[in-house]
Design a protein around this motif. Structure first.
Motif, PDB file in Angstrom:
ATOM      1  N   MET A   1      21.632  22.089  58.959  1.00 41.72           N
ATOM      2  CA  MET A   1      21.387  20.935  59.751  1.00 41.72           C
ATOM      3  C   MET A   1      22.461  20.717  60.691  1.00 41.72           C
ATOM      4  O   MET A   1      22.345  20.256  61.935  1.00 41.72           O
ATOM      5  CB  MET A   1      20.924  19.676  58.753  1.00 41.72           C
TER       6      MET A   1
ATOM      7  N   ARG B   1      22.569  20.991  64.813  1.00 38.71           N
ATOM      8  CA  ARG B   1      22.495  19.807  65.648  1.00 38.71           C
ATOM      9  C   ARG B   1      23.842  19.600  66.229  1.00 38.71           C
ATOM     10  O   ARG B   1      24.119  18.738  67.258  1.00 38.71           O
ATOM     11  CB  ARG B   1      22.202  18.582  64.787  1.00 38.71           C
TER      12      ARG B   1
ATOM     13  N   GLY C   1      17.086  21.395  64.133  1.00 40.42           N
ATOM     14  CA  GLY C   1      18.004  20.422  62.830  1.00 40.42           C
ATOM     15  C   GLY C   1      16.902  19.135  62.638  1.00 40.42           C
ATOM     16  O   GLY C   1      17.362  18.449  61.797  1.00 40.42           O
TER      17      GLY C   1
END
Length: 420
Positions: free
Chosen positions: A242, A246, A393
């Motif tokens: 994630m 991101r 993400g």
């Protein structure tokens, strides 16, 4: 200082060194395995193959631990685990190392940990005065999180210098040092029950019957199993991808966030180790868990930059030592000395049974459910994107949103329902 406590500090230091060596090896094996397979699932399976045999064996080892010397069990368990590292070392030198060999070694380590961890937990009760259990738990959290912070950096450095062979050699040397300290300098008082069980199932039944009478302790174990499930659903597999998704693949940001996870645990461990004893330990457990989910998972979900992710990492990990200390204090006070091996073994099986489920399910939900859902363009995904953001993400961020909400609710409900 109490003589027994001094012995425990010596044992703690030596085991921490050995744990650092093992953690460096574990991190390096992840690097090696990912370099061979380029598959995130292959990394998840390493944890899976460790936890499943650990949980299964934990059901049967309690009676064995209660009627055998804890020092001997710890020495043998650590020796077998070290033999696994030696096998990997030999296979690597011969050019025959495969990822399946690593899975087999993780199975072996999982089995040995099923014996070593409850034996070590009982040994703490023998060496440490009861009024110092909470402080010692803080020490353990401190050392464990120091390992979390430094093992990736050390692993990367040693990996660059000498590769996996150098790291495995360091791991074996750290094991030898810890083994010698335990063998020559540590005497663990024994208080074994004379009753001999006819089968491993008898030990399970003894632990179960005890917990059946102590329903509040059993309730605590089941709620901790739920908390473990939700935490592993995201942090074990989802946090790293994630953050990378991101942050446009920024490894530096990921390293900072991981370091902050360890720093939070270190601060929490220090606070627990120096604080005075409190009577209402269960309140501490559930308040700490609620804060971890509320300030950790939820902020991790809505955060968009390194500042908020780092803050969330610290907020998520700082309360963990308070959870562990509170639980240990309750268990050592309520469980008779001669029953601790059986009850701790059953405890491990209950509390950790949800971890492999969370590990596998988390990866599946991220890849095949939440990430595709956030790109579906429907009204719900559009509404959620206003909270967690859009793009790569965002589905994993929604998973953190879900675990934070569910974990917080479970912790609050458990706080009011538990009678301990």
């Amino acid at each position: 200082m109490d003589k027994r406590l001094k012995k425990y500090i010596i044992l703690w230091l030596s085991q921490s060194v050995s744990g650092l060596g093992s953690s460096i090896t574990g991190f390096s094996l992840v690097l090696w395995a990912y370099g061979q397979s380029h598959s995130a699932m292959s990394i998840s399976l390493m944890s899976f193959f460790h936890y499943v045999p650990y949980i299964f064996c934990s059901l049967f080892v309690g009676g064995f631990i209660d009627r055998h010397k804890k020092k001997t069990i710890m020495l043998l368990s650590d020796s077998i685990a070290a033999a696994g590292s030696l096998i990997v070392f030999i296979c690597l030198l011969q050019g025959n190392l495969s990822i399946w060999a690593i899975y087999v070694v993780h199975i072996i380590i999982g089995i040995t940990n099923a014996f070593q961890q409850p034996a070590s937990a009982v040994a703490i009760g023998r060496l440490v005065p009861k009024e110092k259990i909470s402080n010692v738990s803080g020490m353990n959290s401190f050392s464990n999180n120091m390992i979390v912070v430094f093992s990736p950096m050390l692993a990367a450095s040693f990996y660059a210098i000498g590769g996996l062979p150098l790291i495995l050699l360091i791991d074996l040397l750290s094991f030898i040092a810890a083994f010698c300290v335990l063998w020559f300098f540590i005497d663990i008082p024994e208080q074994m029950e004379e009753n001999i069980y006819n089968s491993p199932f008898a030990g399970i039944m003894e632990g179960y019957l005890f917990l059946k009478k102590e329903k509040d302790i059993l309730y605590l174990m089941f709620t901790m199993a739920l908390i473990n499930f939700f935490s592993r659903l995201t942090y074990e597999n989802i946090l790293s991808p994630m953050i990378l998704a991101r942050s446009s693949g920024n490894n530096l940001i990921l390293g900072v966030v991981n370091a902050c996870m360890g720093i939070g645990g270190i601060v929490g461990g220090i606070l627990v180790s120096v604080k005075k004893e409190r009577h209402y330990k269960v309140k501490t457990i559930y308040i700490a868990a609620a804060l971890s989910f509320l300030l950790g998972d939820l902020i991790m979900a809505v955060g968009r930059d390194i500042f908020w992710w780092a803050f969330a990492a610290i907020a998520a990990s700082l309360p963990i030592p308070f959870i562990m200390a509170g639980q240990n204090t309750v268990l050592y006070k309520r469980i008779p000395v001669f029953m601790q091996g059986r009850v701790f073994a059953v405890r491990n099986a209950i509390q950790y049974s949800t971890i492999p489920i969370g590990i596998i399910l988390g990866g599946y939900l991220a890849d095949y459910v939440f990430e595709p859902f956030m790109f579906s363009g429907n009204k719900v995904s559009g509404w959620l994107s206003k909270i967690v953001g859009a793009g790569m993400g965002s589905g994993m961020a929604v998973m953190f949103l879900c675990t934070g909400t569910c974990g917080f609710i479970i912790s609050v409900v458990s706080y009011f329902k538990c009678k301990l």
